[in-house]
Design an enzyme around this catalytic site. Sequence first.
Site, short mmCIF file in Angstrom:
data_model
loop_
_atom_site.label_atom_id
_atom_site.label_comp_id
_atom_site.label_asym_id
_atom_site.label_seq_id
_atom_site.Cartn_x
_atom_site.Cartn_y
_atom_site.Cartn_z
N LYS A 79 0.85 -1.21 0.00
CA LYS A 79 0.00 0.00 0.00
C LYS A 79 0.88 1.25 0.00
O LYS A 79 1.88 1.30 0.72
CB LYS A 79 -0.90 -0.03 1.24
N SER A 154 -9.79 1.74 2.95
CA SER A 154 -8.91 2.49 2.07
C SER A 154 -7.87 1.66 1.33
O SER A 154 -7.28 2.14 0.37
CB SER A 154 -8.20 3.57 2.89
N SER A 178 -9.92 -0.70 7.13
CA SER A 178 -9.37 -0.60 5.77
C SER A 178 -8.66 -1.84 5.22
O SER A 178 -8.31 -1.87 4.05
CB SER A 178 -8.41 0.57 5.68
N1 GLN Z 1 -13.32 3.87 6.41
C1 GLN Z 1 -12.61 4.32 7.57
C2 GLN Z 1 -12.22 5.77 7.42
O1 GLN Z 1 -12.54 6.34 6.41
C3 GLN Z 1 -11.41 3.44 7.83
C4 GLN Z 1 -10.21 3.85 7.11
C5 GLN Z 1 -9.00 3.04 7.49
O2 GLN Z 1 -9.11 2.02 8.14
N2 GLN Z 1 -7.84 3.55 7.09
O3 GLN Z 1 -11.62 6.34 8.29
#
Ligand code: GLN
Length: 486
Positions: A79, A154, A178
């Site tokens: 990532k 994400s 995420s």
């Molecule tokens: N969807 C969550 C957010 O927007 C989780 C994001 C993540 O785990 N990086 O914060």
Amino acid sequence: MSIIGATAGDLLSRMDRGELSSVEVTTAYLDRIAEFDAKVGAFLSVDRDGALKQAAVVDQKRQARQPLGALAGIPVGVKDVLCTAGQTTTCASRMLQNFVPPYDAHVVTRLKTADAVLIGKTNMDEFAMGSTTENSAFQVTHNPWDLERTPGGSSGGSAAAVSAGMAPLSLGTDTGGSIRQPAGFCSVVGLKPTYGRVSRYGLVAYASSLDQVGPFANDVAGAAILAEVISGHDPRDSTCVNAPVPSYLQNLEQPLAGLRVGIAKEHFVAGLSPEVERTVRTAVDVYKSLGAEIKEVSLPHAKYGVAVYYLIAPCEASSNLARYDGVHYGHRASQFNNMIDMYATSRGEGFGTEVKRRIMLGTYALSAGYYEAYYVKALKVRRLIRQDYDQAFQQIDVLASPVSPNPAFKIGEHLADPLAMYLEDIYTISANLAGLPGISIPAGFTATGMPIGLQLLAAPFEEERLLRAARMFEKATDWHKQQPKL
Ligand code: GLN
């Protein structure tokens, strides 16, 4: 037998037997990316030359019978929020568009020590803020099961890459779901380790008390190998725990006798899609048929999870992202009137809408007068959420739940309504608030063929048990063997 779609374990044993070389394996994945990534958009950068060079080095080591690392010759996607020395690390943000870190993240060093082949950097929501990978400043990633739908986020690029057979393994990060949510949307395995299990050194910070790095794989064993490689103490992250890491692979095939699987009554309420509910209940029945004891537990504070997370995470983000001021590194506006204007214009140009929204939310909640009312209160409820889990895990070994209330949504569907998007995180975020390990495993499909995941959570540092429980389900089902047709 083909290379694409094979598990990491299978590729490792075929390379060890001399049936395949890492150059062949790596070439197959690079070709697959060249053929399909224009459709999927999983990678932000692909390091063809570097990957082939590394694969050749591993092949030589293997031939010379030198000691090999646990991932010798296996291509891994990373990532783009994890620093890679000499390779751009953009966090899918214009702010870091040209940022080339001078050092590797701890987990990247671990990959290199394990003789893995770093194949490329994967797309994500900007600074890991989002649930669809649509917040990337550079490209949208498409779900390999239906290109009109999101792969989740994400870490959507990392999940889509494994799902589309463009890498057998990848790394993501999970601050509020995420890793687990995109794994569920793309029908791959995704593990979020316990907070403190894996070093965050070189992981560009979003919300430091929640962020954790973890693996994606096309089977549980692959996730176990990669988790083992990246876990363990690193003095450069003061929250990284100095405790031995058990071998996650050693007992993976042995079913857990007397396994107690919990379900929380608060999880099966309005807002949960009937298809997801049916899938989770069927999965629980699978455990029952394998001899597990099913127990209902209560998580009375679960309903506050979204509210608490969307205070704490933006507060930490507003503080962490203050460093992008156009001075030290990152984007600097080319035109400005004075110093304050330089900061404002650089940040205005560098950050996207969602990142700006969270910086403003967090700055507001931390400001004088609101700090006690919002931030401190959220911290108190966070503790109550953790206590619910502590009590539940005295009666059960793993908690089974949905990953997300709905399967993958259409690209663009939720963009106009951030709150609706935040609410979709209800099942994943409390594991981050409580610091627990969680895994998402393929558990079925909707009538229209979209994947549905099963989430399992365990008490802190119980990754070994979590992975074994996941493997029991995987062995008894065929969901993980299905692959999308591109
Ligand atoms: N969807 C969550 C957010 O927007 C989780 C994001 C993540 O785990 N990086 O914060």
